[in-house]
Design a protein around this motif. Structure first.
Motif, short mmCIF file in Angstrom:
data_model
loop_
_atom_site.label_atom_id
_atom_site.label_comp_id
_atom_site.label_asym_id
_atom_site.label_seq_id
_atom_site.Cartn_x
_atom_site.Cartn_y
_atom_site.Cartn_z
N ALA C 20 -68.87 5.02 22.61
CA ALA C 20 -68.39 6.01 23.62
C ALA C 20 -67.36 7.01 23.01
O ALA C 20 -67.41 8.27 23.69
CB ALA C 20 -67.77 5.36 24.73
N ILE C 21 -66.63 6.42 22.09
CA ILE C 21 -65.55 7.54 21.52
C ILE C 21 -66.15 8.41 20.38
O ILE C 21 -65.62 9.43 19.98
CB ILE C 21 -64.35 7.06 21.14
CG1 ILE C 21 -64.42 5.98 20.18
CG2 ILE C 21 -63.69 6.29 22.40
CD1 ILE C 21 -63.06 6.01 19.34
N THR C 22 -67.18 8.10 20.03
CA THR C 22 -67.81 8.85 18.65
C THR C 22 -68.75 9.76 18.92
O THR C 22 -68.96 10.61 18.30
CB THR C 22 -68.02 8.07 17.69
OG1 THR C 22 -69.33 6.69 18.05
CG2 THR C 22 -66.92 7.30 16.73
N VAL C 23 -69.64 9.36 20.17
CA VAL C 23 -70.77 10.16 20.40
C VAL C 23 -70.31 11.76 20.80
O VAL C 23 -69.40 11.98 21.49
CB VAL C 23 -71.57 9.69 21.51
CG1 VAL C 23 -70.73 9.79 22.94
CG2 VAL C 23 -72.93 10.37 21.80
N LYS C 24 -71.23 12.81 20.47
CA LYS C 24 -70.76 14.05 20.41
C LYS C 24 -71.28 14.61 21.59
O LYS C 24 -71.74 15.80 21.59
CB LYS C 24 -71.20 14.77 19.16
CG LYS C 24 -70.75 14.29 17.72
CD LYS C 24 -70.23 15.43 16.81
CE LYS C 24 -69.68 14.87 15.67
NZ LYS C 24 -68.49 14.26 15.92
N ASP C 25 -71.30 13.96 22.84
CA ASP C 25 -71.78 14.65 24.27
C ASP C 25 -71.00 13.92 25.01
O ASP C 25 -70.87 12.71 25.15
CB ASP C 25 -73.41 14.40 24.13
CG ASP C 25 -73.65 14.85 25.27
OD1 ASP C 25 -73.09 15.86 26.20
OD2 ASP C 25 -74.74 14.42 25.91
N ARG C 77 -70.18 19.78 28.53
CA ARG C 77 -70.47 18.42 28.00
C ARG C 77 -70.10 18.66 26.62
O ARG C 77 -70.22 17.70 25.76
CB ARG C 77 -72.14 18.40 27.93
CG ARG C 77 -72.55 18.09 29.21
CD ARG C 77 -74.05 17.88 29.36
NE ARG C 77 -74.72 16.97 28.66
CZ ARG C 77 -75.90 16.62 28.55
NH1 ARG C 77 -76.77 17.19 29.50
NH2 ARG C 77 -76.35 15.58 27.65
N ARG C 78 -69.84 19.90 26.31
CA ARG C 78 -69.38 20.24 24.69
C ARG C 78 -68.31 19.43 24.18
O ARG C 78 -67.17 19.14 24.79
CB ARG C 78 -69.21 21.54 24.57
CG ARG C 78 -69.04 22.10 23.20
CD ARG C 78 -68.68 23.57 22.89
NE ARG C 78 -67.43 23.90 23.66
CZ ARG C 78 -66.38 24.05 23.11
NH1 ARG C 78 -66.28 23.89 21.81
NH2 ARG C 78 -65.39 24.36 23.55
N THR C 79 -68.40 18.90 22.96
CA THR C 79 -67.09 18.16 22.42
C THR C 79 -67.22 18.22 20.75
O THR C 79 -68.43 18.32 20.24
CB THR C 79 -66.93 16.75 22.83
OG1 THR C 79 -66.00 16.21 22.05
CG2 THR C 79 -68.11 15.91 22.53
#
Lengths: 530, 161, 81, 274, 445
Positions: C20-25, C77-79
């Motif tokens: 959850a904290i690494t996904v890039k979306d 959604r961008r991160t």
């Protein structure tokens, strides 16, 4: 009914906030008055409680839901908590009545929610102060925090970001505290402070207890914004609206320090805190760092409220350092400073509120020439400022006295030096403002009447000499014909009177600090601390 | 086997530490505000795991009593079902034990999981969702103000005035 | 003998938390957070904390996820991380 | 920042891991936590409150004071989201209308409505056609969710669940309706004002019940004082008192969940939702 | 002579009377009413102070505790002979200065006169408070109050020069009191447990020699109002103030409060025995002597009249310190007397300087040639004043100086005798050169 006073102190604001939240949908003026009345009742109740505790000398215990201590939740009103209750309810009450106009303009159409949150915040702090249960404290801490986030978040355009940072660090702090309570629970199986205090001395060597202490303290230190973890405070306090800042700035850090005192003395006993762990050296070092950092940063600020925020960080260092000196003088000083600093910060933020309300600008430079324009406000502000500097007979001097005495007695000369240094810096800070307000010619903030004002402040009295105030008011009176210019004169009486009241209180607190210490604080400190 | 039972005895506590650190890392080091909020939620739920682990007792059942006359039958059935679901020998024994003593309504503390941490954690969950709601509201306001959720980009904008 | 279930779920919980904290979306992060909550809910059911599990299922996995999705929907959604 | 974060969590993590070694084992029956206080709750819940679900009795009675503030926390969140996000005036930029007979979508600037509005329906800008199945299924489900929620609230004494869970489920049913259809339809059925007042009322029921006990002459939240009022003995009065406050909690939690959703999903405009 | 301690509220009233007048001053609608308030308060104050005189002359001590602010320290007033002497000097000179101020301010059409008179009243109040303080805390309180009240007076003109002078003033005065006196006071309190002024001091037996020396020096420099070098440079800077302010405050109230405080601390806190036992007084004497000589030399070179007077004041103040630090009976008497004598002498000189400025607008000595012929009365007064400051026999200044000289002889330290005599010659030099110039023929136009 007197036996139910401990409940009333918090129940009345709670019920009032619910009513206010609902009433806001029907009447825009009602929530304010509901909130004021509730806070007044709460204030009176806490004064009565304090009187009762001082008269009898015995702590009052109130069993919520009728269950006795370890099973249910109890409220314990002793000298310390009764005094802090009076402070909280007083600050909340005075700040609200002093800011009615500001509330009406800044929170248009949301008066219900605002007043409800305002009162809830107070209720949360009151509950934190009175509760005798370690977990209940967490719940109330969260109430105060959440309502605080909302109150701060609706400030300037930068407020949401500052508040979000505050929320992150506040959550870390609160969660650490919760974890500490969990460690206590796993080691002892109890949540009641008095019960824990009886268990802990028998298991001094438990590393779980030690870690519980460390982690509770860490959480609280984050919450009170001491030096390495102070980042959230300046932004949050300076970007918020003035009425919120006037409530939150005097109370949040001070109540958190009270909680620290409570946890260290009542929950972990003094024997454990000062006898077994003895964190004096490291905590005083942190406090010194906080004092020096806060003072120096305040020196670099141009924005008035931001400067006050950094002063708060330094003041936190005063109290933390004073408390962890671990002798009677130091602890007395820290506790006395909770009261005094709350009053001083309230006065300063109310002054800031008046300045911003009148000039529409937060820069220090916008205070130009205000001494001539609003002498009463500036007199009050001067008094508050001198109190922060620590000039007798204002209250700030006396708490500093105890802190320095404690520092000398404990041999912590670095702490003493930091206190003196910070007093000097504060003197520089405030005299810089006095200079601006006294020397610089008044600058009209809204173009019109600029020339006229300049003339007036320099030579206005060469022709006739009816006294400063009259002349200032006459001139500003004639200014008001100018199209749309905001005229700087004394704020309306509902704003001015509470402010001046607080300023006079600073003197009274100072003069009677001897009786406060002898009659209240003396009994609030366990006999084990010499 | 020694090692194994050691792991089982402490695994929950280790897991809570790991989860907490994952959350804390996100809170400190992540650049995106929503990511931080996600990290905050994980951080808070780690504590809940810790508390619930404290409350667990081997060989005990869920903290709902089967009691006296009116609801006795249902409660007993529920209890039996739970014991069966757990499928452990001890629990079944406990259940049988409880059934035997149902008439006397003598409740033994060791038969039931410690309910107190559960109560506390209900509160913590609710606090968590409340904080989440407020944090998301603030993040939305921040986005509206700056048009981005990345902290470095926001700081860039602030620096440029 | 509930420890095997306990250990397996613990592993899954940690995996989903890290995911959850690494996904890039951010939308994926929100959904993964929901999954994480639901796994925790299972874990607590295993440990006999039924009320907590129930609450986590409704509040954590249910409403919280909806809130997150709503917030992501109105922001971006961008991160970058 | 990343390095700082890694260092912090490594130190914290190692410290925390180190201190776990002193803990009693997982599931230890003789740990202090299991022997000091909790046996009282387990052994006395029936005789004190006549509630077999110990969690419920501790939650709403022994530690009912905590729970009242827990509900208040939720209310605070609702108020906070409202205060922070709500934009009272509508942003009149443009709206989309769909001409039902033809399926043509038109865009209208400003606050005007297209003529013959009975054939035009307002749609969200992110509207997707052909959501019939979702709509139908969700509307079917909602009733069952609500029924189950009411059961959970009412049966909290005997089975897992209670005011919180039931309240969240009730709230979720409305949220599901808003997600499956559109926000405006949900708001039409369950308005913001209703949500706000209901949330205050819910907490008020809780705190008011407590204050009632206080006025009768017992301590705050001591439901046994309600015995004469409810016509039962003191122990059953506690049981009934718990039910009363659970209803209050359910009301407040439901309303707040919906309220927060309204504000979050529409960014405070309460115009177009998800 | 019976030494009695009488509980009396008079000292409090004497302090408060000028504060009570402030609302009247502020709310007055016309100049006359405002000045009536000032005079009324000044007269009442003087009467109050004088009414205590018979009692004190009988050897009684009047005390009053306003409020107990710290466990064993209160805000307490005590009237003894020395304090009363100082109070009489200050309150009688207030009346004189008020009259002078009215003329000065009106003739120059100064702005913000209400503020001026208000803070003047506060300053006098604080001065009387210092005079009647029974313990160091009370003294510190009024000392700070005086520092703050004089700030708006010093910076009265509100221009750039006033601003920088004000900064300097605050830097020295507040920096000294917060940075040095406060910690010294706290350390004293920590070791002795009291701050009351006692006849033989309170430190003896509690504090070792090194710390005693440190504290003494901290007090000496911390009370920067006494202007011991290097804490003197605020005094010339503060001369930007209107002349009445310079006169009353920088010749009488402020600097004398500094000297008074030092005397009080040396006799009441540190204690004469401790000073002499540890030889601290020698160091103080040397510091004072250096200040005397250097200040007199600098005074010679000043062209602006008020600055010259200011440096003269710095030198004269150190006479007081020197007299006390000699620790002989005559020296002490001389020092205490010098507080009064110098006050009367110096205020005369300042009044004359102000009169010259009012009448001619001249500030610089070099431009004053022949002014004596235009203003003979003023200049006669100036001459008398300067004679007193120099210490010519019929004048008051002679008496105090005589005792000081006696003190140096008694102490057996002839070096200080030479300092005194030498500086008197310097005084004579800088005053008479000026005086002769005044009466010399004016330049032909």
């Amino acid at each position: 009914m007197t036996s139910n006073l401990p409940a009333l102190v918090i129940i009345v604001p709670l019920l009032a906030s619910l009513v206010a939240a609902g009433a806001g949908w029907f009447n825009r003026k009602a929530p304010f008055y509901i909130a004021v009345i509730a806070l007044l009742i709460s204030f009176i109740s806490s004064v009565l409680l304090l009187a009762q505790v001082v008269a009898t000398g015995v702590a009052i215990e109130y069993q919520m839901a009728g269950w006795p201590a370890p099973v249910g939740i109890v409220y314990v009103i002793d000298h310390l908590s009764a005094m802090v209750l009076v402070v909280i309810t007083f600050v909340a009450f005075v700040n609200l009545i002093g800011n009615r106009q500001a509330v009406e303009t800044e929170f248009k159409n949301k008066e219900g929610a605002f007043n409800a949150l305002y009162v809830l915040f107070t209720a949360g702090l009151v509950g934190m102060t009175a509760t005798g249960d370690a977990f209940n404290l967490y719940v109330l801490l969260e109430i105060a925090s959440l309502s605080g986030y909302a109150l701060i978040g609706l400030g300037s355009s930068r407020a949401p970001l500052a508040t979000l940072n505050y929320l992150f660090l506040g959550t870390i702090g609160a969660t650490f505290y919760l974890l500490g309570v969990g460690y206590l629970y796993i080691a002892t199986g109890s949540l009641n402070m008095a019960d824990l205090a009886t268990i802990i001395p028998s298991m001094m060597n438990s590393s779980t207890i030690l870690f519980a202490f460390i982690i509770c303290l860490t959480g609280l230190l984050v919450k009170m914004a001491i030096f390495p973890v102070h980042g959230w405070l300046p932004g949050a306090y300076s970007e918020s609206s003035t009425v919120s800042a006037g409530l939150i700035a005097p109370l949040t850090t001070k109540v958190t320090i009270y909680i620290m005192v409570r946890i260290c003395l009542t929950l972990f006993t003094p024997e454990y805190t000062f006898g077994y762990i003895d964190p004096t050296d490291i905590m005083v070092a942190i406090a010194v760092a906080s004092i020096i950092f806060g003072s120096l940063s305040a020196l670099a600020q141009k924005d008035f409220k931001r400067m006050l925020s950094y002063i708060i960080i330094a003041e936190v260092g005063y109290m933390v350092g004073g408390f962890f000196l671990g002798n009677r003088m130091g602890v007395s000083g820290a506790i006395l400073h909770i009261v005094n600093d709350a009053a001083m910060t309230l006065a300063l933020f109310m002054a800031a509120g008046i300045f911003i309300w009148k000039t529409g600008d937060e820069k220090q430079s916008s205070l130009k020439g205000l001494y001539a324009k609003m002498p009463f406000t500036m007199a009050g502000f001067t008094l508050a400022a001198l109190s922060v500097v620590g000039v007798p007979p204002t209250c700030g001097f006396f708490s500093k006295w105890y802190l320095i005495s404690g520092g000398i007695a404990a041999g912590q000369y670095l702490f003493v030096g930091a206190l003196i240094f910070s007093s000097l810096i504060n003197a520089v800070l405030f005299f810089r403002i006095f200079e601006i307000a006294l020397f610089e010619p008044f600058k009209s903030h809204h173009h019109a009447g600029d020339e006229e004002d300049k003339v007036e402040s320099h030579h206005g009295e060469t022709i006739v000499d009816p006294g400063v105030i009259e002349s200032a008011q006459q001139y500003s009176g004639s200014d008001s014909h100018d199209h749309g210019a905001i005229v700087i004169k004394e704020p309306p009486l509902p704003m001015l009177v509470p402010f001046l009241g607080v300023c006079v209180l600073l003197l009274i607190l100072g003069l009677y600090s001897g009786s406060i210490v002898n009659n209240i604080i003396h009994f609030a400190i366990p006999a084990g601390i010499i | 086997m020694e090692l194994f039972s050691f792991i089982v005895a402490k695994a929950d506590y280790w897991a809570y530490v790991i989860l907490m650190m994952v959350g804390l890392y996100a809170l400190i080091a992540k650049n995106n505000l929503v990511k931080k909020i996600v990290g905050m939620t994980i951080f808070q739920t780690a504590i809940i795991l810790f508390y619930v682990s404290i409350g667990y007792k081997k060989g005990a059942t869920i903290p709902i009593l089967h009691h006296g006359s009116d609801h006795g039958g249902e409660a007993l059935a529920a209890h039996g079902a739970h014991a069966a679901a757990h499928g452990t020998q001890e629990v079944a024994e406990q259940a049988a034990h409880a059934v035997a003593h149902a008439g006397e309504a003598a409740v033994k503390a060791m038969d039931y999981i410690n309910p107190l941490p559960h109560v506390l954690m209900l509160t913590a969950i609710v606090v968590g969702v409340a904080t989440l709601g407020v944090a998301l509201a603030l993040a939305m306001k921040v986005y509206k103000e700056y048009g981005t959720l990345e902290e470095d980009e926001i700081n860039q904008q602030l620096r440029n005035g | 003998m509930i420890w095997p279930i306990d250990l397996i779920i613990l592993g899954l919980v940690i995996v989903s938390a890290v995911a959850a904290i690494t996904v890039k979306d951010l939308l994926s992060a929100a959904v993964l957070l929901g999954a994480y909550s639901f796994l925790l809910c299972l874990l607590w059911a295993v440990m006999g904390a039924v009320d907590v599990a129930f609450t986590e299922a409704t509040v954590g996995a249910g409403v919280s996820t909806v809130f997150c999705v709503a917030a992501v929907f109105h922001t971006t959604r961008r991160t970058k991380d | 920042m990343k390095i700082l974060g890694k260092i912090t969590i490594t130190i914290c993590g190692l410290l925390l891991l180190f201190f776990t070694s002193d803990f009693p084992d997982w599931g230890d029956v003789n740990s202090p936590a299991s022997t000091h206080l909790s046996p009282y709750f387990i052994e006395h819940t029936i005789e004190d409150t006549a509630v077999p679900n110990i969690v419920t009795s501790v939650l709403a009675d022994y530690r009912g004071y905590d729970t009242m503030f827990e509900t208040t926390v939720i209310l605070t969140a609702g108020l906070a989201c409202f205060l922070l996000l709500r934009i009272p005036r509508k942003d009149s930029i443009h709206r989309y209308y769909r001409h039902e007979p033809t399926g043509v979508t038109i865009r209208v600037e400003g606050d005007r409505y297209p003529k013959g509005s009975n054939v035009f329906t307002r749609i969200d800008s992110s509207w997707v056609p052909y959501d019939l199945i979702i709509n139908f299924t969700c509307r079917l489900l909602i009733h069952f969710i609500q029924l189950f929620a009411l059961y959970v609230v009412a049966h909290g004494h005997h089975s897992p669940g209670g005011g919180f869970q039931g309240g969240v489920l009730l709230g979720a049913s409305v949220i599901l309706f808003a997600i499956s259809g559109n926000l405006r339809a949900a708001i039409k059925r369950f308005g913001e004002k209703t949500a706000a007042i209901l949330s205050s009322t819910g907490v008020f029921i809780y705190a008011g019940a407590g204050a009632l006990c206080l006025f009768i002459g017992e301590q705050f939240l001591n439901y046994s004082a309600l015995g004469p009022l409810l016509g039962t003995d003191r122990i059953m009065a506690r049981s009934h008192g718990i039910l009363i406050v659970e209803i209050g909690v359910a009301m407040a939690v439901m309303a707040v969940m919906i309220w927060i959703y309204y504000n979050l999903s529409s960014a405070g405009k309460q115009d177009e939702g998800l | 002579m019976s030494m009695e301690t009488i509980l009396s509220v008079k000292p409090l009233f004497a302090v408060l009377v000028s504060l009570v007048a402030i609302p009247g001053i502020v709310s007055s609608r016309s100049q006359n009413i405002r000045e009536a308030w000032t005079f009324g308060a000044a007269a009442i104050k003087l009467l109050l102070v004088l009414s205590m005189l018979p009692l004190v002359l009988d050897g009684n001590v009047l005390t009053f505790t306003l409020v107990q602010v710290l466990p064993d320290i209160g805000i307490t007033f005590k009237v003894d002979a020395f304090g009363l002497l100082f109070a009489i000097v200050a309150s009688s000179l207030w009346i004189v200065t008020s009259i002078y101020s009215i003329g000065y301010m009106r003739s120059l059409n100064e702005h913000s006169q209400t503020r001026y008179f208000s803070f003047f009243a506060v300053a006098i109040s604080a001065t009387i408070g210092v005079a009647f303080s029974a313990n160091l805390l009370t003294l510190y309180l009024f000392y700070e109050m005086l520092s703050l009240a004089t700030f708006p007076l010093v910076t009265h003109h509100q221009d750039k020069e006033a601003r920088s002078s004000g900064r300097k003033y605050l830097f020295y005065i507040l920096g000294g009191s917060i940075g040095l006196v406060l910690p010294a006071m706290m350390i004293t309190y920590h070791f002795t447990g009291t701050l009351d002024f006692a006849a033989q001091g309170v430190m003896a037996g509690h504090i070792n020699s090194g710390l005693a020396l440190l504290l003494t020096v901290m007090f000496l420099f911390g009370f920067a109002k006494v202007g011991i070098m290097p804490m003197h440079s605020w005094l010339p800077a503060a001369m930007v103030a209107p002349t009445p302010v310079s006169a009353l405050l920088h010749a009488v109230a402020v600097v004398k409060v500094g000297a008074f405080s030092v005397v009080r601390v040396f006799t009441g806190i540190v204690g004469t025995t401790l000073l002499s036992d540890f030889g601290i007084n020698g160091i103080v004497c040397v510091l004072a002597s250096i200040t005397i000589v250097v200040a007199s030399l600098i005074a010679l070179s000043q062209d602006e009249l008020k600055r010259r007077l200011a440096f003269s004041t710095i030198g004269q103040l150190s006479y007081i310190v020197l007299g006390i630090a000699l620790l002989t009976k005559s020296g002490m008497t001389g020092g205490m007397l010098h507080i009064a004598m110098h006050a009367f002498g110096k205020i005369t000189l300042f009044f004359c300087a102000g009169a010259i400025f009012c009448a001619t607008g001249i500030k610089y000595i070099s431009k004053m040639k022949g002014i004596g012929r235009r203003m003979p009365i003023t200049m006669t007064a100036f001459l008398i004043g300067s004679l007193s400051v120099v210490g010519f026999p019929p004048c008051g200044g002679f008496i105090s100086k005589w005792y000081l000289v006696l003190g140096t002889v008694e102490s057996g330290n002839i070096a200080f005798l030479f300092v005194l005599l030498g500086s008197s010659f310097l005084n004579a030099a800088y005053f008479f050169r000026f005086s002769t110039m005044l009466f010399s023929a004016a330049k032909r136009r």
